[in-house]
Design a protein around this motif. Sequence first.
Motif, PDB file in Angstrom:
ATOM      1  N   PRO A 144      49.727  39.249  52.440  1.00 18.14           N
ATOM      2  CA  PRO A 144      49.061  39.555  53.720  1.00 18.14           C
ATOM      3  C   PRO A 144      47.535  39.566  53.643  1.00 18.14           C
ATOM      4  N   ARG A 145      46.971  40.172  52.599  1.00 17.89           N
ATOM      5  CA  ARG A 145      45.503  40.249  52.532  1.00 17.89           C
ATOM      6  C   ARG A 145      44.889  38.867  52.376  1.00 17.89           C
ATOM      7  N   HIS A 146      45.448  38.078  51.469  1.00 18.72           N
ATOM      8  CA  HIS A 146      44.895  36.745  51.266  1.00 18.72           C
ATOM      9  C   HIS A 146      45.181  35.833  52.453  1.00 18.72           C
ATOM     10  N   ALA A 147      46.291  36.059  53.146  1.00 24.30           N
ATOM     11  CA  ALA A 147      46.553  35.266  54.355  1.00 24.30           C
ATOM     12  C   ALA A 147      45.438  35.467  55.367  1.00 24.30           C
ATOM     13  N   GLN A 148      45.029  36.703  55.551  1.00 28.49           N
ATOM     14  CA  GLN A 148      43.948  36.997  56.484  1.00 28.49           C
ATOM     15  C   GLN A 148      42.621  36.435  55.984  1.00 28.49           C
ATOM     16  N   ARG A 149      42.396  36.531  54.680  1.00 33.18           N
ATOM     17  CA  ARG A 149      41.149  35.989  54.121  1.00 33.18           C
ATOM     18  C   ARG A 149      41.082  34.474  54.273  1.00 33.18           C
ATOM     19  N   ALA A 150      42.213  33.803  54.032  1.00 36.80           N
ATOM     20  CA  ALA A 150      42.221  32.345  54.163  1.00 36.80           C
ATOM     21  C   ALA A 150      41.962  31.924  55.605  1.00 36.80           C
ATOM     22  N   TRP A 151      42.533  32.672  56.555  1.00 35.28           N
ATOM     23  CA  TRP A 151      42.272  32.354  57.957  1.00 35.28           C
ATOM     24  C   TRP A 151      40.798  32.560  58.285  1.00 35.28           C
ATOM     25  N   GLN A 152      40.205  33.634  57.784  1.00 32.84           N
ATOM     26  CA  GLN A 152      38.780  33.857  58.014  1.00 32.84           C
ATOM     27  C   GLN A 152      37.942  32.746  57.391  1.00 32.84           C
ATOM     28  N   ASP A 153      38.373  32.253  56.233  1.00 33.61           N
ATOM     29  CA  ASP A 153      37.640  31.160  55.594  1.00 33.61           C
ATOM     30  C   ASP A 153      37.730  29.876  56.422  1.00 33.61           C
ATOM     31  N   ILE A 154      38.894  29.614  57.014  1.00 31.30           N
ATOM     32  CA  ILE A 154      39.046  28.427  57.864  1.00 31.30           C
ATOM     33  C   ILE A 154      38.178  28.558  59.110  1.00 31.30           C
ATOM     34  N   LEU A 185      34.710  27.854  58.130  1.00 33.38           N
ATOM     35  CA  LEU A 185      34.479  26.411  57.977  1.00 33.38           C
ATOM     36  C   LEU A 185      34.213  25.771  59.333  1.00 33.38           C
ATOM     37  N   LEU A 186      35.029  26.109  60.326  1.00 26.80           N
ATOM     38  CA  LEU A 186      34.846  25.532  61.662  1.00 26.80           C
ATOM     39  C   LEU A 186      33.541  26.014  62.291  1.00 26.80           C
ATOM     40  N   THR A 187      33.199  27.260  62.100  1.00 23.98           N
ATOM     41  CA  THR A 187      31.952  27.782  62.642  1.00 23.98           C
ATOM     42  C   THR A 187      30.752  27.016  62.079  1.00 23.98           C
ATOM     43  N   GLU A 188      30.827  26.688  60.790  1.00 27.71           N
ATOM     44  CA  GLU A 188      29.745  25.949  60.138  1.00 27.71           C
ATOM     45  C   GLU A 188      29.709  24.488  60.582  1.00 27.71           C
ATOM     46  N   CYS A 189      30.875  23.831  60.571  1.00 26.94           N
ATOM     47  CA  CYS A 189      30.917  22.375  60.716  1.00 26.94           C
ATOM     48  C   CYS A 189      31.249  21.904  62.115  1.00 26.94           C
ATOM     49  N   LEU A 190      31.839  22.774  62.917  1.00 25.88           N
ATOM     50  CA  LEU A 190      32.271  22.398  64.255  1.00 25.88           C
ATOM     51  C   LEU A 190      31.889  23.528  65.219  1.00 25.88           C
ATOM     52  N   PRO A 191      30.597  23.789  65.356  1.00 29.17           N
ATOM     53  CA  PRO A 191      30.168  24.920  66.185  1.00 29.17           C
ATOM     54  C   PRO A 191      30.549  24.721  67.640  1.00 29.17           C
TER      55      PRO A 191
END
Length: 241
Positions: free
Chosen positions: A219-229, A232-238
């Motif tokens: 569960p913790r890493h699932a949430q972290r991976a979603w935040q990382d995705i 990524l979109l915030t950086e590359c696809l604002p």
Amino acid sequence: MTTITTRTVSYPADGLTMIGHLALPAGAGLRPAVLVGPEGVGLSDVERGRAEALAELGYVALAFDLHGGRYFDDPEEMLARCMPLLADPDRMRDIGHAALDVLRAEPRADPDRIAAVGYGTGGAIALELGRDGVDLRAIGTVNGLITGRPGEAARIRCPVWAGVGSEDPIMPPAQREAFTTEMREAGVDWRLVVYGGALHAFHHPPVDHAAPPGVGHHPRHAQRAWQDIVGLLTECLPLAG
């Protein structure tokens, strides 16, 4: 809370009639868009929920189908379908392009601002679109660290983010090393996050059917991976601009 709209979309690919899940943000006008690829078992409420979460953020999102509406809860059936697919880059690209065409045809989607993210097989398809030279703003893959044909990674035109569990027996250290070597030699802007203690498909909530060995939710890493995705979109696809 932002009101989104969703609808089912049918389209041909891989000799099947695929059934995707399109999620649209509130408002009007063009929005950046995201393809969301599912695990090898097939499109489920998990990926539909991811598409809806992206729409709530302001993206047009299409969770695409792999198996013509089927969901393989039998691991042997899933492997019999997915292993030949993962060994055939052209089939993966055809499935990805068919979904991409649906997304580009959506009037709310900006065809010049599209990213592709995916899980397992869906992530491998996102990478193959990049290797095919598709103009994507970002590629994200969780568990799907499949290497491509020699030299084709040089066609990737955007940043690549990859996530994997440290204890994933399906994507072991040798596979991770092959993937990072491919990205490095191709000059790709890439990142790999290894989530300590996580198994394969760690992002996926527990299922009510038999899962292959080495698969488990974290569960913790699932949430972290979603935040990382999302990062990524915030950086590359604002969403602005």
